[in-house]
Scaffold this motif. Structure first.
Motif, PDB file in Angstrom:
ATOM      1  N   PRO A  75     -10.109  10.864  14.913  1.00  0.00           N
ATOM      2  CA  PRO A  75      -9.580   9.810  15.054  1.00  0.00           C
ATOM      3  C   PRO A  75     -10.575   8.638  15.061  1.00  0.00           C
ATOM      4  CG  PRO A  75      -8.187  10.988  16.310  1.00  0.00           C
ATOM      5  CD  PRO A  75      -9.633  11.730  16.114  1.00  0.00           C
ATOM      6  N   THR A  76     -10.271   7.442  14.348  1.00  0.00           N
ATOM      7  CA  THR A  76     -11.020   6.380  14.603  1.00  0.00           C
ATOM      8  C   THR A  76     -10.418   5.447  15.804  1.00  0.00           C
ATOM      9  OG1 THR A  76     -11.309   6.232  12.089  1.00  0.00           O
ATOM     10  CG2 THR A  76     -12.161   4.311  13.460  1.00  0.00           C
ATOM     11  N   THR A  77     -11.374   5.337  16.828  1.00  0.00           N
ATOM     12  CA  THR A  77     -10.838   4.859  18.261  1.00  0.00           C
ATOM     13  C   THR A  77     -11.921   3.901  18.733  1.00  0.00           C
ATOM     14  OG1 THR A  77     -11.678   6.829  19.309  1.00  0.00           O
ATOM     15  CG2 THR A  77      -9.620   6.884  18.678  1.00  0.00           C
ATOM     16  N   GLU A  78     -12.127   2.808  17.889  1.00  0.00           N
ATOM     17  CA  GLU A  78     -13.046   1.731  18.348  1.00  0.00           C
ATOM     18  C   GLU A  78     -12.234   0.710  19.561  1.00  0.00           C
ATOM     19  OE1 GLU A  78     -16.010   2.062  17.747  1.00  0.00           O
ATOM     20  OE2 GLU A  78     -16.342   2.149  15.450  1.00  0.00           O
ATOM     21  N   HIS A  79     -12.944   0.310  20.583  1.00  0.00           N
ATOM     22  CA  HIS A  79     -12.301  -0.482  21.581  1.00  0.00           C
ATOM     23  C   HIS A  79     -11.667  -1.792  20.727  1.00  0.00           C
ATOM     24  CE1 HIS A  79     -13.650   1.320  25.251  1.00  0.00           C
ATOM     25  NE2 HIS A  79     -14.987   1.246  24.892  1.00  0.00           N
ATOM     26  N   PHE A  92      -8.080  -2.130  15.380  1.00  0.00           N
ATOM     27  CA  PHE A  92      -7.721  -1.244  14.692  1.00  0.00           C
ATOM     28  C   PHE A  92      -9.036  -1.038  13.631  1.00  0.00           C
ATOM     29  CE2 PHE A  92      -2.965  -2.313  15.090  1.00  0.00           C
ATOM     30  CZ  PHE A  92      -3.045  -1.707  16.217  1.00  0.00           C
ATOM     31  N   PHE A  93      -9.153   0.067  13.201  1.00  0.00           N
ATOM     32  CA  PHE A  93     -10.410   0.218  12.500  1.00  0.00           C
ATOM     33  C   PHE A  93     -10.140   1.601  11.651  1.00  0.00           C
ATOM     34  CE2 PHE A  93     -14.959   0.502  11.535  1.00  0.00           C
ATOM     35  CZ  PHE A  93     -15.337  -0.980  11.223  1.00  0.00           C
ATOM     36  N   VAL A 145      -7.959   9.576  11.110  1.00  0.00           N
ATOM     37  CA  VAL A 145      -6.910   8.438  10.921  1.00  0.00           C
ATOM     38  C   VAL A 145      -7.213   7.195  11.824  1.00  0.00           C
ATOM     39  CG1 VAL A 145      -5.921   9.558  13.271  1.00  0.00           C
ATOM     40  CG2 VAL A 145      -4.536   8.549  11.477  1.00  0.00           C
ATOM     41  N   LYS A 146      -6.559   6.332  11.240  1.00  0.00           N
ATOM     42  CA  LYS A 146      -6.909   4.929  11.756  1.00  0.00           C
ATOM     43  C   LYS A 146      -6.431   4.426  13.000  1.00  0.00           C
ATOM     44  CE  LYS A 146      -6.241   3.704   7.011  1.00  0.00           C
ATOM     45  NZ  LYS A 146      -5.176   3.232   5.947  1.00  0.00           N
ATOM     46  N   GLY A 147      -6.826   3.974  14.069  1.00  0.00           N
ATOM     47  CA  GLY A 147      -6.580   3.890  15.499  1.00  0.00           C
ATOM     48  C   GLY A 147      -7.137   3.020  16.316  1.00  0.00           C
ATOM     49  N   ALA A 197      -4.571   5.349  20.821  1.00  0.00           N
ATOM     50  CA  ALA A 197      -3.451   5.804  19.967  1.00  0.00           C
ATOM     51  C   ALA A 197      -3.605   5.446  18.527  1.00  0.00           C
ATOM     52  CB  ALA A 197      -2.579   4.396  20.444  1.00  0.00           C
ATOM     53  N   PHE A 198      -2.954   6.282  17.811  1.00  0.00           N
ATOM     54  CA  PHE A 198      -2.987   6.485  16.249  1.00  0.00           C
ATOM     55  C   PHE A 198      -1.850   7.027  15.720  1.00  0.00           C
ATOM     56  CE2 PHE A 198      -5.784   9.489  18.698  1.00  0.00           C
ATOM     57  CZ  PHE A 198      -5.220  10.691  18.203  1.00  0.00           C
ATOM     58  N   PRO A 199      -1.266   6.640  14.843  1.00  0.00           N
ATOM     59  CA  PRO A 199      -2.078   5.928  13.528  1.00  0.00           C
ATOM     60  C   PRO A 199      -1.525   4.468  13.515  1.00  0.00           C
ATOM     61  CG  PRO A 199      -0.543   7.898  12.624  1.00  0.00           C
ATOM     62  CD  PRO A 199      -0.356   7.558  13.871  1.00  0.00           C
ATOM     63  N   PHE A 200      -2.420   3.826  12.897  1.00  0.00           N
ATOM     64  CA  PHE A 200      -1.875   2.312  12.841  1.00  0.00           C
ATOM     65  C   PHE A 200      -2.810   1.812  11.320  1.00  0.00           C
ATOM     66  CE2 PHE A 200      -1.810   2.491  17.230  1.00  0.00           C
ATOM     67  CZ  PHE A 200      -0.507   1.779  17.617  1.00  0.00           C
ATOM     68  N   GLU A 201      -2.244   0.624  10.913  1.00  0.00           N
ATOM     69  CA  GLU A 201      -2.975  -0.031   9.639  1.00  0.00           C
ATOM     70  C   GLU A 201      -3.859  -1.120  10.117  1.00  0.00           C
ATOM     71  OE1 GLU A 201      -3.164   1.196   6.779  1.00  0.00           O
ATOM     72  OE2 GLU A 201      -2.329   2.895   7.244  1.00  0.00           O
ATOM     73  N   PRO A 202      -5.039  -1.044   9.833  1.00  0.00           N
ATOM     74  CA  PRO A 202      -5.913  -2.226  10.211  1.00  0.00           C
ATOM     75  C   PRO A 202      -5.714  -3.364   9.060  1.00  0.00           C
ATOM     76  CG  PRO A 202      -7.202  -0.048  10.146  1.00  0.00           C
ATOM     77  CD  PRO A 202      -5.921   0.148   9.862  1.00  0.00           C
ATOM     78  N   ASP A 203      -5.654  -4.723   9.799  1.00  0.00           N
ATOM     79  CA  ASP A 203      -6.013  -5.842   8.873  1.00  0.00           C
ATOM     80  C   ASP A 203      -7.356  -6.343   8.972  1.00  0.00           C
ATOM     81  OD1 ASP A 203      -6.000  -8.221   7.517  1.00  0.00           O
ATOM     82  OD2 ASP A 203      -3.917  -8.774   8.196  1.00  0.00           O
TER      83      ASP A 203
END
Length: 848
Positions: A471-475, A478-479, A497-499, A511-517
């Motif tokens: 999962p993508t887990t940048e501080h 959302f990324f 998965v975006k997180g 936490a994931f999934p989310f949709e980054p803007d």
């Protein structure tokens, strides 16, 4: 040679740009123009920011919005926002921003009154204003201006003391983040890109300081007085080139030195570093793709050193003179290098990692910064199996690996100066993990802010270590790493998965999934809250609740979360109910293998330290909490912030999957298994534990009098185990402790190390954990000099819950001989409790 003066060069540039279609402009990144924000490794522009453009550069100044900051680490605290600062700066069209933030002092960051376009007769400008009323009586206006013909930004700060008392201020500016930087004559500061291969350098200096005497960066501003500080912040293809741009603006006499670097066959060398002499200092400059260099320098005779990995050093003899100096091509010796051709068993190119060990007196090579994949310390990580690595001549033991499920290739080579050695081979999958995938739920790259690891370096690192789902887990943003995965051609090796990792001063969450803007602050992520229950609920509901949303405690202080909420050393039940709001927690995050520890803490004395300190042992507290009825699903992660050192590898998890093809992996498929606790934690060994009816980690089983466990352990050829221990209600059962020494017939020497059915007699409900490990071996064979080498081969499953009496599983409440630990346990208190338990009082310190 034609005489070159600063005045004539400026006139020439002005004439050159007068007919150009490009001219200086400023615009707000909105109404569709947000897509024109410049890119790069550290690009942080969002909707509403201001873009400055000239014919030479592109820059971004952050707009005034709540919580505006470049990333999590710029900056901490209540005033940790940075509107009205220089966020991005790159050469026009290069999309090569390497700057996190530049905030000119005094008051380099914090809230401002407004940021807006400014009127500029010459060029284009943005102004940031902080009124005296909100700034302790000091009015501050900073103008960022670009002008055609100049490779940088003019930064002019006007300060006005609107009080009736003198105030002492500092000119100190915020500038982040660079590992290689320095200062040259005239107070010019320079910075190099974290990855020199990106060929980007910055420099800035004070052009004007009026209105007050300055001493050591501080000055007094009198009542009603005004001070003006003008700086020029330059960008170029190297620090040496950027310094020249600053000196040009300062009006210094300069020489323009240019030339080319070629190899022994006359071909351009694009990887050369030129150490440009500037007074007593040497500053790095770089050749371009055609081996060319061009620097503006102070006119004096100099000897510039030229280096290129794998080649003998050379020098450039620069004559004195204020002129255009064209140096004859400098030829470097032939390069020493190793050419790799690595495939899998079917002959397909495969991502891999190479370890270089100097032998027979050859020193360890240094291939580059630890934050990149293509040459980090003494390793090289590649997204494909065909690549070449330049090395100093010498004797090396070379190891090539592709994670813990594949065998290791190893060969000693004698690399002569100017020679090329071919290293070819097949990386064969030895461990059969069909139906399971290798995953790591927690890693970072430069968008997180607390590190500067290349994002492509992180993805290559993951693929080289055979992490199939990450999962993508940048501080705090959302990324999505998928675009990088696709650009590197790694879709068939790794899924994501975006997180996010939502971070604050107490408990962190993945936490994931989310949709980054991508055009919103933090990618549209929520703000962390000090109460972990509020944060967990916020993450659960953000962008709408969904059944596959995963929420995880990262490196938790379990004492704080479940025992001692206010941290006063008195048990108060912690944050009641928080365990029901999360899906999992990290029992393994760091370079320890303490699952069989016999106490919740150890007393350590780090080398050179006077005082002993208490080191909490998270795995033990997790085992205590399991007995209190907290069904906390354990996960193991790398939490990587670099490629070498704190990189991917070491701890990971194995998770059931309906597909063994990463390109087909979906979180919707994995999520039910993760939430059920169908997870095995491992530093390499592949552990399978099941009951006769097919129940696995995390499942409930009905059994009377006991249960049979099918236990199988596999290891690739560079790992081994020598102990299998069954924990019954978190306690190691002596009769279920199997070692190579005590039970040699149960262990094997091939890939399959252990394959037995073990009967566990039970008289009451119990949860069962199987631990497989080696008690002395380390992972040095797979990680070389990197930090993961101190780990031991180790794997364990999440508990299988056995209901013996048919009334449903009931935890036994056993605290394993220690009270649930509160916070604020002193070293003396810990020693006394360990002594009462008859355990060792002090142990050598281990790295977190």
């Amino acid at each position: 040679m034609k005489k070159l003066t600063v005045a004539s060069s400026v006139l020439f540039l002005a004439a050159l740009t007068a007919g150009s279609a490009r001219s200086a402009e400023v615009f707000e990144a909105a109404l569709g123009r947000e897509t024109e924000l410049p890119g790069g490794k550290e690009a942080d522009g969002i909707l509403g920011d201001f873009v400055l453009r000239s014919d030479k550069v592109e820059a971004v100044v952050s707009h005034n919005a709540p919580n505006r900051r470049a990333n999590m680490s710029t900056f901490y605290g209540p005033d940790g926002v940075s509107p009205g600062c220089l966020y991005d700066l790159t050469l026009r069209g290069a999309n090569n921003d390497q700057l996190v933030v530049f905030g000119p002092g005094p008051f380099p960051h914090g809230p401002v009154s407004y940021v807006r376009e400014a009127v500029a007769k010459d060029g284009a400008a943005v102004e940031s204003v902080t009124t005296a009323a909100r700034n302790g009586g000091i009015f501050k206006r900073t103008e960022y201006r670009v002008r055609d013909g100049f490779s940088g930004v003019f930064v002019t700060t006007i300060l006005r003391n609107e009080t009736d008392k003198s105030q002492r201020l500092s000119t100190g500016s915020d500038l982040t983040r660079f590992n290689v930087k320095g200062e040259v004559e005239g107070g010019i500061q320079w910075m190099d890109a974290i990855n020199p291969a990106h060929r980007c350098g910055y420099a800035y200096g004070v052009i004007k300081f009026d209105g007050a005497p300055k001493s050591d960066g501080n000055f007094e501003i009198a009542p009603k007085a005004e001070v003006v500080i003008q700086r020029f912040f330059a960008v170029a293809t190297s620090p040496a080139a950027a310094i020249g741009e600053v000196r040009r603006v300062k009006g210094e006499k300069l020489a323009q030195v240019s030339g080319t670097i070629v190899d022994d066959k006359g071909q351009p060398v694009s990887t050369a570093t030129i150490l440009v002499r500037d007074g007593k200092n040497e500053v790095p400059g770089y050749t371009d793709d055609k081996g060319r260099y061009n620097f503006l320098v102070k006119p004096s005779a100099a000897d510039w050193k030229v280096t290129d990995l794998g080649r003998s050093d050379a020098s450039i003899q620069v004559p004195s003179g204020e002129s255009e100096i064209k140096v004859a091509p400098v030829a470097l010796a032939a390069v020493s290098r190793v050419q790799f051709d690595i495939t899998d068993a079917e002959g397909r190119s495969v991502p891999c990692k190479v370890l270089f060990e100097g032998i027979d007196g050859t020193p360890q090579p240094n291939l580059g910064p630890r934050e990149r994949a293509h040459g980090c310390a003494d390793q090289y990580h590649s997204e494909r199996g065909q690549f070449t690595v330049a090395l100093p001549a010498g004797k090396y033991r070379i190891s090539v690996l592709h994670g813990v499920e594949f065998g290791r290739l190893q060969k000693d080579v004698d690399l002569e100066q100017g020679a090329e050695v071919v290293f070819s081979g097949k990386l064969v999958r030895q461990v059969d993990t069909k139906g399971w995938i290798s995953s790591d739920f927690h890693n970072h790259s430069t968008p997180s802010g607390d590190n500067v690891c290349d994002t492509d370096g992180r993805v290559i690192n993951l693929a080289a270590e055979h992490i199939e789902f990450a999962p993508t887990t940048e501080h705090n943003r959302f990324f999505d790493w998928m675009s990088t995965i696709e650009a590197l051609g790694l879709k068939s090796y790794i899924a994501t998965v975006k997180g996010i990792e939502l971070t604050g001063s107490r408990q962190h969450f993945n936490a994931f999934p989310f949709e980054p803007d991508r055009f919103q602050q933090d990618g549209g992520a929520p703000v962390w809250n000090d109460d972990p229950r509020i944060t967990a609920i916020t993450l659960r509901r953000w962008q709408g609740e969904r059944p596959d949303r995963w929420i995880q405690f990262n490196h938790p202080d379990l004492s704080n979360m479940f025992v001692d909420r206010d941290g006063d050393g008195v048990a108060d039940g912690g944050f009641v109910g928080v365990g029901d709001l999360i899906d999992g927690m990290e029992s393994q995050n760091g370079m320890t293998t303490n699952i069989l520890a016999d106490a919740p803490f150890a007393v350590t004395r780090p080398p050179g330290a006077v005082a002993a300190k208490v080191q909490n042992i998270r795995e033990f507290v997790w085992k205590q909490l399991l007995n209190q009825g907290h069904r906390l699903v354990a996960v193991a992660v790398s939490d990587a912030h670099s490629v070498y050192g704190n990189g991917v590898g070491g701890w990971r998890i194995f998770l059931p999957s309906s597909t063994d093809e990463p390109e087909k992996i979906t979180w919707e498929d994995l999520s039910p298994h993760a939430k059920a606790g169908h997870i095995v934690l491992s530093t390499g060994p592949f552990l399978q534990v099941s009951t006769p009816d097919g129940k696995i980690a995390g499942d409930d089983v009905r059994a009377t009098g006991g249960v049979d466990l099918k236990v199988k352990v596999q290891c690739a050829d560079w790992q081994d185990i020598d102990r299998v221990q069954v924990l019954v209600n978190s306690r190691p059962e002596p009769s279920l402790n199997f070692t190579r020494k005590s039970h040699p017939d149960m262990f094997k020497d091939g890939v399959v190390k252990f394959d037995q059915t073990v009967h566990v007699p039970l008289q009451q409900d119990a949860h069962l954990i199987v631990v497989a490990m080696h008690e002395t071996m380390t992972l040095a064979g797979g990680y070389g000099t990197s930090e993961q080498s101190k780990l031991r081969p180790c794997a364990y499953n999440n508990p299988i819950y056995v209901d013996v009496d048919g009334g449903g599983f009931t935890p036994n409440g056993d605290t394993l001989g220690f009270d649930l630990p509160t916070m604020k346990i002193s070293a003396d208190m810990a020693k006394e409790r360990l002594q009462r338990a008859g355990l060792v009082q002090e142990k050598p310190a281990e790295t977190k």
